[in-house]
Design an enzyme around this catalytic site. Structure first.
Site, PDB file in Angstrom:
ATOM      1  N   ILE A  53       1.185  -0.828   0.188  1.00 14.51           N
ATOM      2  CA  ILE A  53       0.063  -0.141  -0.247  1.00 14.51           C
ATOM      3  C   ILE A  53       1.158   1.454  -0.068  1.00 14.51           C
ATOM      4  CG2 ILE A  53      -2.152   1.197   1.277  1.00 14.51           C
ATOM      5  CD1 ILE A  53      -2.069  -1.423   0.264  1.00 14.51           C
ATOM      6  N   GLU A  54       1.964   1.447   0.848  1.00 15.85           N
ATOM      7  CA  GLU A  54       3.243   2.294   1.456  1.00 15.85           C
ATOM      8  C   GLU A  54       3.683   2.883  -0.328  1.00 15.85           C
ATOM      9  OE1 GLU A  54       3.047   4.607   3.456  1.00 15.85           O
ATOM     10  OE2 GLU A  54       1.973   3.964   4.810  1.00 15.85           O
ATOM     11  N   SER A  55       4.329   1.984  -0.816  1.00 18.43           N
ATOM     12  CA  SER A  55       5.465   2.163  -2.051  1.00 18.43           C
ATOM     13  C   SER A  55       5.109   0.912  -3.040  1.00 18.43           C
ATOM     14  CB  SER A  55       6.697   1.840  -1.658  1.00 18.43           C
ATOM     15  OG  SER A  55       7.480   0.871  -0.876  1.00 18.43           O
TER      16      SER A  55
END
Length: 506
Positions: free
Chosen positions: A119-121
């Site tokens: 989700i982050e990167s």
């Protein structure tokens, strides 16, 4: 970044007289521990290593209660309808997943947290957001410093696979300790612990529940979708076949080992000796900001195990200098990049490229930059202490003088105009080819005044020939979003779509 052939030849010839066996004496290889089965917990017993993969191990460690709401359904549909995106991201994740799962199990944390960089990167350790959040786990500079992630000209541990994972899990543990709920801890990882705490306090004061679904009404859209995104990915990883997804096989064993390196080495040389492509080397070692790795007691390089053995063998036979770069400190603002490049036998473009100096910018005094080594500096390695204290400051490259035109008034003389604009009478006469000291009313004069000196009588300025240089507009960074910065902005779309490389604006 390439040195000229002449420089490479000099480096090779000079290094032939160096005790090169020392190259192999400053490295150490630390194999990664394998801990798939806890011998003290019979329930943790799994089939042999050859019969399982990392996905089965992740599923076995799921520990966060499932979230159910319409946003989870929307996000699950979005991800599952993009099998190519899932495939690319999970292939990229395969380098890092074993290490992340290993660290989660050591801490007794739910293993679905290993999917959070999805989700982050999008598992891109080079990800950089517009808010300057960096790495797989997207730390902004200040939070990175809070968790001891070193950030200097040469290294950014927010992108370091080992250091950033350790910091992220420590931070998540702290948030879970604050809220006693993993869904709220994840919301705080995105929105900020203070924001979540205030929302909790408001609901407690109003006698309302403090679960994620209830509190999400107070959250910005980005955070409202953040936990559902993780739940959506978890749903797909749990039963990929039901969504028509085929996950890449990822062995339940370490992908890399750790190399300790105490002497400087060029990134390209390290990749060459490890027999890895430069892209693969950088995927495992994204923390290095410059083309040289500064060796030291804390310097770690990650390599696949077979390549680590190749690295050790090849470096023992290497007959050239390991590092072709040293440092130079700019003595004054008048020391231009062109002068420095000439002095060190390279080009201004090389100096700008390796030091990430934007066009039309000059170096300020005290800046430390990388320059090619010369015959007299082949052993002049940059030390960790130098790297930690190094700074690079730039300023717009503007002319020293600007040309203006003024009109003489009735009472003006050459002396009065010279005093007003801080020039001399002799200069005014030279610039205007004047033979006499007298001026006619309304006579036009050309002056060359210091660029930073404001004109005393702007109403008499008729024309500016050289306008100030416009500031350089930096290209926007578009990779991932900031999860530890200010609260997410309001008004975003209900579903924020993640891109392959983590391009998600706040």
């Amino acid at each position: 970044m390439q040195l000229t052939f002449r420089k490479l030849a000099i480096a090779t010839l000079f290094s032939l007289g160096t005790p090169l066996l020392a190259h192999a004496n400053d490295i150490s290889i630390y194999p990664a521990a394998f801990n798939a089965i806890n011998p003290n917990d019979p329930s943790s017993a799994l089939p042999g290593m050859e019969d399982i993969d990392i996905w089965a191990r992740i599923r076995k460690g799921f520990g966060i209660p499932d979230l159910e709401n319409p946003l989870v359904d929307n996000q699950t549909q979005w991800y599952s309808s993009r099998p190519d995106y899932i495939q690319r991201t999970t292939v990229r994740a395969s380098r890092y997943l074993f290490h992340v799962v290993q660290e989660l199990e050591k801490r007794g944390m739910p293993t679905e947290l290993a999917l959070l960089p999805f989700i982050e990167s999008a598992f891109n350790p080079q990800a950089l957001s517009t808010a300057k959040a960096a790495g797989m786990w997207q730390f902004i500079p200040s939070t990175g410093r809070d968790y001891n992630l070193k950030q200097n000209l040469f290294t950014d541990e927010r992108r370091d696979v080992l250091a950033s994972t350790d910091a992220a899990l420590t931070y998540l543990q702290k948030l879970y300790g604050m809220f006693g709920d993993w869904q709220l801890a994840l919301a705080a990882y995105n929105w900020g612990e203070g924001s979540v705490q205030r929302a909790v306090n408001r609901n407690l004061a109003a006698g309302l529940p403090i679960d994620f679904n209830t509190l999400s009404a107070q959250m910005p859209n980005e955070t409202r979708n953040y936990v559902p995104k993780l739940q959506a990915v978890k749903n797909i990883i749990a039963v990929p076949g039901e969504f028509g997804i085929e996950l890449p096989k990822v062995d339940n064993q370490p992908y890399f080992v750790t190399i300790g390196k105490t002497r400087n080495i060029d990134v390209k040389v390290a990749a060459q000796l490890a027999e890895l492509s430069l892209d693969e080397f950088k995927a495992l070692n994204p923390q290095f900001n410059r083309p040289v790795i500064i060796g030291g007691d804390d310097t770690k390089i990650l390599l696949p195990e077979s390549n680590a053995e190749k690295f050790k063998t090849n470096i023992s036979k290497f007959t050239q200098a390991l590092s072709s770069w040293t440092s130079h400190t700019v003595s004054s603002a008048r020391e231009r990049i062109e002068t420095i490049a000439s002095r060190f036998g390279t080009t201004p473009d090389v100096i700008r490229s390796v030091n990430q100096i934007p066009p039309k910018m000059v170096l300020k005094a005290g800046s430390m930059i990388l320059v090619p080594k010369t015959e007299t500096s082949m052993e002049a390695d940059i030390t960790p202490e130098m790297a930690n204290s190094a700074r690079l400051a730039v300023a717009p490259d503007v002319p020293d003088f600007k040309r203006i035109y003024v009109k003489a008034g009735k009472r003006d003389t050459l002396a009065s105009i010279a005093g007003r604009y801080r020039v001399s009478v002799v200069q005014i006469k030279q610039w205007n080819s004047l033979r006499h000291d007298t001026l006619a009313n309304g006579q036009s004069l050309q002056l060359q005044v210091p660029y930073q000196t404001p004109a005393a009588a702007p109403v008499r300025v008729r024309q500016v020939i050289h306008a100030p240089a416009k500031p350089i507009r930096k290209a926007p960074a578009v990779v991932a979003k900031n999860t530890r910065a200010a609260p997410a902005r309001k008004g975003a779309a209900p579903i924020t779509l993640a891109s392959e490389s983590g391009n998600r604006r706040r």
